[in-house]
Design an enzyme around this catalytic site. Structure first.
Site, PDB file in Angstrom:
ATOM      1  N   CYS A 133       0.817  -1.227   0.000  1.00  0.00           N
ATOM      2  CA  CYS A 133       0.000   0.000   0.000  1.00  0.00           C
ATOM      3  C   CYS A 133       0.848   1.273   0.000  1.00  0.00           C
ATOM      4  CB  CYS A 133      -0.940   0.003   1.194  1.00  0.00           C
ATOM      5  SG  CYS A 133      -2.102  -1.361   1.132  1.00  0.00           S
ATOM      6  N   HIS A 270      -3.299   7.385   1.966  1.00  0.00           N
ATOM      7  CA  HIS A 270      -3.700   6.062   1.474  1.00  0.00           C
ATOM      8  C   HIS A 270      -5.101   5.788   2.012  1.00  0.00           C
ATOM      9  CE1 HIS A 270      -4.047   1.909   0.656  1.00  0.00           C
ATOM     10  NE2 HIS A 270      -3.814   1.503   1.901  1.00  0.00           N
ATOM     11  N   ASN A 300     -10.102   0.041  -0.618  1.00  0.00           N
ATOM     12  CA  ASN A 300      -8.646   0.070  -0.498  1.00  0.00           C
ATOM     13  C   ASN A 300      -8.042  -0.499  -1.789  1.00  0.00           C
ATOM     14  OD1 ASN A 300      -5.950  -0.337   0.082  1.00  0.00           O
ATOM     15  ND2 ASN A 300      -6.311  -1.208   2.122  1.00  0.00           N
TER      16      ASN A 300
HETATM   17  O1  UT7 Z   1      -3.976  -0.960   3.422  1.00  0.00           O
HETATM   18  C1  UT7 Z   1      -3.088  -1.636   4.217  1.00  0.00           C
HETATM   19  C2  UT7 Z   1      -3.304  -1.357   5.631  1.00  0.00           C
HETATM   20  N1  UT7 Z   1      -4.530  -1.956   6.091  1.00  0.00           N
HETATM   21  C3  UT7 Z   1      -5.255  -1.303   6.953  1.00  0.00           C
HETATM   22  O2  UT7 Z   1      -4.967  -0.199   7.297  1.00  0.00           O
HETATM   23  C4  UT7 Z   1      -6.436  -2.016   7.557  1.00  0.00           C
HETATM   24  C5  UT7 Z   1      -6.407  -1.839   9.038  1.00  0.00           C
HETATM   25  N2  UT7 Z   1      -7.493  -2.439   9.753  1.00  0.00           N
HETATM   26  C6  UT7 Z   1      -8.777  -2.030   9.616  1.00  0.00           C
HETATM   27  O3  UT7 Z   1      -9.080  -1.178   8.824  1.00  0.00           O
HETATM   28  C7  UT7 Z   1      -9.806  -2.601  10.552  1.00  0.00           C
HETATM   29  O4  UT7 Z   1      -9.176  -3.369  11.552  1.00  0.00           O
HETATM   30  C8  UT7 Z   1     -10.876  -3.469   9.848  1.00  0.00           C
HETATM   31  C9  UT7 Z   1     -11.800  -2.597   9.012  1.00  0.00           C
HETATM   32  C10 UT7 Z   1     -10.194  -4.512   8.993  1.00  0.00           C
HETATM   33  C11 UT7 Z   1     -11.742  -4.184  10.900  1.00  0.00           C
HETATM   34  O5  UT7 Z   1     -12.289  -3.265  11.806  1.00  0.00           O
HETATM   35  P1  UT7 Z   1     -12.186  -3.538  13.375  1.00  0.00           P
HETATM   36  O6  UT7 Z   1     -12.950  -2.478  14.058  1.00  0.00           O
HETATM   37  O7  UT7 Z   1     -10.734  -3.676  13.722  1.00  0.00           O
HETATM   38  O8  UT7 Z   1     -12.972  -4.894  13.527  1.00  0.00           O
HETATM   39  P2  UT7 Z   1     -12.449  -6.290  14.130  1.00  0.00           P
HETATM   40  O9  UT7 Z   1     -11.475  -6.916  13.216  1.00  0.00           O
HETATM   41  O10 UT7 Z   1     -12.047  -6.056  15.546  1.00  0.00           O
HETATM   42  O11 UT7 Z   1     -13.797  -7.146  14.096  1.00  0.00           O
HETATM   43  C12 UT7 Z   1     -14.930  -6.801  14.914  1.00  0.00           C
HETATM   44  C13 UT7 Z   1     -16.009  -7.824  14.702  1.00  0.00           C
HETATM   45  C14 UT7 Z   1     -15.512  -9.267  14.848  1.00  0.00           C
HETATM   46  O12 UT7 Z   1     -16.510  -9.992  15.521  1.00  0.00           O
HETATM   47  P3  UT7 Z   1     -16.333 -10.325  17.073  1.00  0.00           P
HETATM   48  O13 UT7 Z   1     -15.060 -11.095  17.190  1.00  0.00           O
HETATM   49  O14 UT7 Z   1     -16.276  -9.001  17.783  1.00  0.00           O
HETATM   50  O15 UT7 Z   1     -17.579 -11.115  17.385  1.00  0.00           O
HETATM   51  C15 UT7 Z   1     -15.431  -9.770  13.446  1.00  0.00           C
HETATM   52  O16 UT7 Z   1     -15.617 -11.150  13.326  1.00  0.00           O
HETATM   53  O17 UT7 Z   1     -16.537  -7.730  13.377  1.00  0.00           O
HETATM   54  C16 UT7 Z   1     -16.559  -9.030  12.764  1.00  0.00           C
HETATM   55  N3  UT7 Z   1     -16.353  -8.859  11.328  1.00  0.00           N
HETATM   56  C17 UT7 Z   1     -17.356  -8.615  10.463  1.00  0.00           C
HETATM   57  N4  UT7 Z   1     -18.673  -8.475  10.621  1.00  0.00           N
HETATM   58  C18 UT7 Z   1     -19.422  -8.194   9.531  1.00  0.00           C
HETATM   59  C19 UT7 Z   1     -15.188  -8.905  10.651  1.00  0.00           C
HETATM   60  N5  UT7 Z   1     -15.412  -8.659   9.339  1.00  0.00           N
HETATM   61  C20 UT7 Z   1     -16.755  -8.485   9.203  1.00  0.00           C
HETATM   62  C21 UT7 Z   1     -17.578  -8.202   8.097  1.00  0.00           C
HETATM   63  N6  UT7 Z   1     -18.903  -8.056   8.315  1.00  0.00           N
HETATM   64  N7  UT7 Z   1     -17.095  -8.028   6.846  1.00  0.00           N
END
Ligand code: UT7
EC number: 2.3.1.180
Length: 343
Positions: A133, A270, A300
């Site tokens: 990225c 980004h 992204n």
């Molecule tokens: O470009 C390169 C760099 N990449 C980035 O900068 C990405 C960095 N990370 C992020 O942007 C975020 O961490 C995400 C958008 C990927 C995820 O957001 P988050 O607030 O960190 O969510 P999480 O991973 O902590 O997941 C929260 C909950 C989980 O459920 P539980 O364990 O709390 O029951 C996941 O299983 O959301 C669930 N979940 C989803 N639910 C519905 C994960 N993906 C999904 C989904 N739809 N697509």
């Protein structure tokens, strides 16, 4: 002030503005997107997710997905042609093409050489850079080094990706986040005085740290599995590091030039996650109205996200000649970096 440093702060920057130097000046920009738009509602048909979750957690509302015949090189070529038209140049005017991509058409030859051929350019040279990225930030910095070193006069810098082809479409934690596209800039050698008022690239701050490899990676490759592999991301882990890393390199670019968030006209980050973008701007005291956001439209797109955002904001007249613009990115590796330029 450290011992032995004859000038500090503003004085040092004023002194810098007295000598002639080569600057890499933006002459044109362009972008290309696949024909197919995929909304969050369509994503709900593919994996167990919801529009609400995707918008709240990432800010993404839709992304573009490459169809048959659309590849990283074909999108890159389209963006390149748009940038050439915008600059009033032809491929004959270029002497170097740098493509930032992690999704090349082939393991080799480089996508840059493929695009060089598609443009009918049979002089000069072309190569790819791979910093995921952060690829476009690395590529602009590389182009600037070639220009300032006198090795090239006009460089076409492209960020182009087809991440849809390396996604696991059953993994809802990653497949909802990424999209395809390409953007391009043309940089040309111009004369500056060394002052911050010069047009062109003013400074860059690049970093990488391979100890974070397992947080964001693709599980294949020519030398290991002999396959392309699919993307894996520990999103929460990446998120934890993102704001700190981004703000460090932006601050380094401000410090190197003696500029401040108040001097900045535009932050073009980004586009990975709206919360990371807002959090970084807030931490640095950059006003929200100075931040270009396209993550809602494109998702992204890795190395393509910054040049796509530049093309949107320069195309609609927000970014104007003479504006001070900060580019920043963070991604797989980890790699991270910032470029400060005057448009
Ligand atoms: O470009 C390169 C760099 N990449 C980035 O900068 C990405 C960095 N990370 C992020 O942007 C975020 O961490 C995400 C958008 C990927 C995820 O957001 P988050 O607030 O960190 O969510 P999480 O991973 O902590 O997941 C929260 C909950 C989980 O459920 P539980 O364990 O709390 O029951 C996941 O299983 O959301 C669930 N979940 C989803 N639910 C519905 C994960 N993906 C999904 C989904 N739809 N697509």
């Amino acid at each position: 002030m450290p011992n032995g440093c004859p000038l500090s702060g503003r004085k040092r920057h004023e002194r810098r503005g007295t000598s002639r130097m080569i600057r890499s000046v933006v002459r044109g920009f362009g972008a290309a997107l696949p024909k197919r738009v995929m909304t969050n509602a369509e994503m709900e048909q593919v994996v167990d997710t919801s529009d609400d979750w995707i918008v709240q957690r990432s800010g993404i509302r839709q992304r573009y997905i490459a169809g048959e015949g659309e590849t990283t090189a074909s999108l890159g070529e389209q963006a390149a042609r748009a940038a050439l038209a915008n600059a009033g140049m032809t491929p004959d005017d270029l002497d170097l093409i740098i493509v930032a991509t992690s999704t090349p058409d082939n393991t080799f030859p480089a996508t840059a050489v493929n695009i060089q051929n598609r443009l009918g350019m049979h002089h000069g040279f072309a190569f790819d850079v791979q910093a995921v990225c952060t690829g476009f930030v690395y590529a602009v910095t590389t182009a600037d080094a070639y220009i300032r070193g006198g090795l090239a006069k006009r460089v076409l810098v492209i960020g182009a990706e087809t991440f849809s082809r390396i996604l696991n479409w059953t993994d809802r934690t990653t497949c909802v986040l990424f999209g395809d596209g390409a953007g391009a800039l043309i940089l040309e050698a111009g004369e500056g005085t060394g002052a911050n008022t010069d047009r062109g690239v003013l400074t860059a701050s690049l970093r990488s740290d391979g100890s974070h490899k397992d947080k964001l990676y693709v599980d294949g490759g020519p030398s290991t599995t002999g396959t392309v592999g699919v993307l894996h991301m520990a999103g929460r882990e990446v998120f934890k590091h993102a704001v700190g890393m981004i703000t460090d390199v932006i601050q380094a670019a401000f410090d190197a030039t003696g500029t401040t968030p108040d001097d900045l006209d535009w932050l073009v980050p980004h586009q990975a996650n709206r919360r990371i973008i807002d959090g970084s701007a807030k931490k640095l005291g950059i006003a929200p109205e100075k931040v270009v956001v396209t993550v809602d439209l494109h998702g992204n797109t890795s190395a393509a996200s910054i040049p796509l955002a530049l093309a949107v904001a320069a195309g609609d007249g927000r970014i104007k000649k003479g504006d001070l613009v900060m580019l920043e990115a963070m991604g797989g590796g980890f790699t991270w970096g910032a470029v400060l330029l005057r448009w």
